[in-house]
Design an enzyme around this catalytic site. Sequence first.
Site, PDB file in Angstrom:
ATOM      1  N   PRO A 115       1.026 -30.991   1.103  1.00  0.00           N
ATOM      2  CA  PRO A 115      -0.036 -30.941   0.086  1.00  0.00           C
ATOM      3  C   PRO A 115       0.220 -29.796  -0.892  1.00  0.00           C
ATOM      4  CG  PRO A 115      -0.838 -30.008   2.152  1.00  0.00           C
ATOM      5  CD  PRO A 115       0.548 -30.525   2.430  1.00  0.00           C
TER       6      PRO A 115
ATOM      7  N   ASP B  19       2.533 -24.780  -0.445  1.00  0.00           N
ATOM      8  CA  ASP B  19       2.124 -25.662   0.646  1.00  0.00           C
ATOM      9  C   ASP B  19       0.736 -25.214   1.098  1.00  0.00           C
ATOM     10  OD1 ASP B  19       1.671 -27.036   2.995  1.00  0.00           O
ATOM     11  OD2 ASP B  19       3.621 -26.584   3.886  1.00  0.00           O
ATOM     12  N   HIS B  20      -0.275 -26.017   0.804  1.00  0.00           N
ATOM     13  CA  HIS B  20      -1.655 -25.612   1.080  1.00  0.00           C
ATOM     14  C   HIS B  20      -1.957 -25.508   2.581  1.00  0.00           C
ATOM     15  CE1 HIS B  20      -5.624 -24.596   0.060  1.00  0.00           C
ATOM     16  NE2 HIS B  20      -5.792 -25.379  -0.982  1.00  0.00           N
ATOM     17  N   ARG B  21      -1.126 -26.100   3.411  1.00  0.00           N
ATOM     18  CA  ARG B  21      -1.346 -25.961   4.847  1.00  0.00           C
ATOM     19  C   ARG B  21      -1.100 -24.535   5.306  1.00  0.00           C
ATOM     20  NH1 ARG B  21       2.931 -30.207   6.973  1.00  0.00           N
ATOM     21  NH2 ARG B  21       4.131 -28.837   5.596  1.00  0.00           N
ATOM     22  N   ALA B  22      -0.165 -23.860   4.628  1.00  0.00           N
ATOM     23  CA  ALA B  22       0.246 -22.524   5.067  1.00  0.00           C
ATOM     24  C   ALA B  22      -0.375 -21.408   4.236  1.00  0.00           C
ATOM     25  CB  ALA B  22       1.771 -22.412   5.024  1.00  0.00           C
TER      26      ALA B  22
END
Length: 336
Positions: A137, A308-311
């Site tokens: 994402p 990376d929006h997860r991280a």
Amino acid sequence: MLTAGQEAEVGAPIAVLAPGETMADAASLLAAPGTTTPAPAVEPEVRPEPVVAATPETKRIFASPLARRLARERGIDLASCTGSGPGGRIVKRDVEAVRQAPVAAPAASAAAFREIPHSGMRRTIARRLSESKASIPHFYLSVDCRVDRLLALREEFNATRPRRVSINDFIVRAAALALREVPEANVAWTDTAMRQFAQADIAVAVATDDGLITLIVRHADAKSVSEISADIADLAQRARAGKLQPAEYQGGSFSISNLGMYGVDEFTAIVNPPQAAILAVGAVRQMPVIENGAPTCGSVLRCTLSVDHRAIDGALAARWLAAFRGAIEAPLALLA
């Protein structure tokens, strides 16, 4: 078909037969997709259509529903049909009597081409970037950096050194120092845990004949601008000669892609997994800026961070970008 006196649902289709059409034609019309408008009731006596005075441009065409549908399906203009039904109404047989003009086949392309087999590197690049764009994402943050002081410092620095350094060498150093200042951004996402790196290993994207490759500048936060410049020059030379070791182009904790030398003002890059961010660097532009409340001309560098929006969350990405911009706009710290 309904018989006389039989009830029907509101909106149910009713067929109209005209001379030259059969019950099978009516059934075909009723079975047509989207046929919902009821036809007028059957008259016991078919009378000719009244003659309507009109200009050639507005002349009304009388045709049975089946004839209209058949003409539409075959691409036939009803005006080209001669009606043989009552009052000159166009019926099925009239449409079938019109010979449809053949559709010209599209001309074959005369463009010449040759197929170049994919190299192993190109296949790997395509696979990894496709996976990245599809599964990570992404979000993006951009910032304009004033680089007037950096450009002046670089000219002064190069005047006293045998090896000239580039703006990109300063950018790599600034990114590494920003990762040191904001270590929460020096991470990689895994399915089980967040991997936080203890050092800033910067991957620098370089174009080769086989495709894009990232050269890893190890411990960039602990190296001088001159050392970073020497590392990149050596790695790039050996990359184009195909002599890199895997450890020299695999890994890294953060990536930089610079297209400023091609005159690109700004762009967004795709995150290079398993890393969590990549910085896209455009060209230095002369443009109006406000300085001390007054307009002036300044040198501006547009940088866009893909994340990376997860991280990395938005606020954390903004903190890293602020640290990077601070290092770029106060360049003396880059020489420390």
